[in-house]
Design an enzyme around this catalytic site. Structure first.
Site, PDB file in Angstrom:
ATOM      1  N   TRP A  26       0.824  -1.207   0.000  1.00 36.04           N
ATOM      2  CA  TRP A  26       0.000   0.000   0.000  1.00 36.04           C
ATOM      3  C   TRP A  26       0.857   1.256   0.000  1.00 36.04           C
ATOM      4  O   TRP A  26       1.933   1.261   0.586  1.00 36.04           O
ATOM      5  CB  TRP A  26      -0.887   0.031   1.250  1.00 36.04           C
ATOM      6  N   VAL A  82       0.286   3.290   7.401  1.00 35.33           N
ATOM      7  CA  VAL A  82      -1.159   3.366   7.575  1.00 35.33           C
ATOM      8  C   VAL A  82      -1.485   4.837   7.770  1.00 35.33           C
ATOM      9  O   VAL A  82      -0.898   5.499   8.629  1.00 35.33           O
ATOM     10  CB  VAL A  82      -1.641   2.553   8.798  1.00 35.33           C
ATOM     11  N   ILE A  83      -2.414   5.335   6.960  1.00 37.85           N
ATOM     12  CA  ILE A  83      -2.805   6.740   7.043  1.00 37.85           C
ATOM     13  C   ILE A  83      -4.242   6.801   7.538  1.00 37.85           C
ATOM     14  O   ILE A  83      -5.130   6.124   7.001  1.00 37.85           O
ATOM     15  CB  ILE A  83      -2.640   7.441   5.687  1.00 37.85           C
ATOM     16  N   GLY A  86     -11.452   8.038   7.909  1.00 36.83           N
ATOM     17  CA  GLY A  86     -12.619   8.479   8.660  1.00 36.83           C
ATOM     18  C   GLY A  86     -13.265   7.403   9.498  1.00 36.83           C
ATOM     19  O   GLY A  86     -14.343   7.640  10.066  1.00 36.83           O
ATOM     20  N   THR A  87     -12.652   6.226   9.573  1.00 37.43           N
ATOM     21  CA  THR A  87     -13.231   5.133  10.351  1.00 37.43           C
ATOM     22  C   THR A  87     -12.204   4.600  11.347  1.00 37.43           C
ATOM     23  O   THR A  87     -11.024   4.912  11.244  1.00 37.43           O
ATOM     24  CB  THR A  87     -13.674   3.969   9.430  1.00 37.43           C
ATOM     25  N   HIS A  89     -10.825   1.846  11.368  1.00 32.95           N
ATOM     26  CA  HIS A  89      -9.959   0.864  10.709  1.00 32.95           C
ATOM     27  C   HIS A  89      -8.487   1.139  11.002  1.00 32.95           C
ATOM     28  O   HIS A  89      -7.706   0.222  11.261  1.00 32.95           O
ATOM     29  CB  HIS A  89     -10.224   0.880   9.202  1.00 32.95           C
ATOM     30  N   PHE A 114      10.961  -2.014  13.487  1.00 34.46           N
ATOM     31  CA  PHE A 114       9.602  -1.502  13.283  1.00 34.46           C
ATOM     32  C   PHE A 114       9.650  -0.253  12.418  1.00 34.46           C
ATOM     33  O   PHE A 114       9.917   0.844  12.890  1.00 34.46           O
ATOM     34  CB  PHE A 114       8.949  -1.196  14.636  1.00 34.46           C
ATOM     35  N   ARG A 128       8.447  11.294   6.438  1.00 34.78           N
ATOM     36  CA  ARG A 128       9.195  10.280   7.182  1.00 34.78           C
ATOM     37  C   ARG A 128       9.744   9.174   6.279  1.00 34.78           C
ATOM     38  O   ARG A 128      10.422   8.267   6.746  1.00 34.78           O
ATOM     39  CB  ARG A 128       8.283   9.667   8.244  1.00 34.78           C
TER      40      ARG A 128
END
Length: 159
Positions: A26, A82-83, A86-87, A89, A114, A128
């Site tokens: 992703w 991971v961005i 609105g949920t 998740h 990590f 980053r």
């Protein structure tokens, strides 16, 4: 940026280590930067025995790291991003990846670097990712931390 106060870490003698890099697919631009930083750190440390494995997303990183941990790797590096959306998740994926990767390291004794970015915005991730203009290089940092830990633990072989 959160990099203030970071220690200067040396990884002399890492050339003999066997390392796996597990990376999410992703967010291609960010992942390109993270992987380039990881590869640069491995090259800087003269690590030649490197395996790269791509998995669909961050949620899949722990199972991939767990499977690879039984194949003689001295260190595993997990890279992903991971961005926040609105949920909830975001929270579930971040928690699962963090807990899962921690469990792999604790269960196996194999250091897991990590390199999972958990960001509120795409710009934070780009800042980053170690890309031109980025303020931080988290792919490089994750590899360096994993190598340094593996070298420091080498005097205590896995049971």
């Amino acid at each position: 940026m959160s990099g203030e106060g970071a220690p200067a870490i040396t990884v002399e003698g890492a050339d003999r280590l066997k390392v796996a890099v597990v990376a999410s697919e992703w967010h291609e631009t960010v992942m390109t930067g993270l992987l380039d930083g990881a590869r640069r750190a491995l090259s800087d440390a003269r690590v030649a025995d490197v395996t790269e494995l791509r998995v669909p997303g961050v949620f899949e990183l722990p199972v991939a790291a767990s499977r690879l941990s039984g194949h003689g790797y001295d260190a595993i590096v997990a890279l992903g991003v991971v961005i926040r959306g609105g949920t909830p998740h975001f929270d579930y994926v971040c928690q699962a990846a963090t807990s899962g990767l921690t469990a792999v390291a604790e269960r196996t004794g194999v250091p897991v670097g990590f390199g999972v970015l958990t960001c509120d915005t795409e710009q934070q991730a780009l800042d980053r990712a170690g890309l031109p203009g980025s303020g931080e290089d988290k792919g490089h940092e994750a590899v360096t931390a994993a190598l340094a830990t593996a070298l420091r633990l080498a005097q205590w072989p896995r049971a």
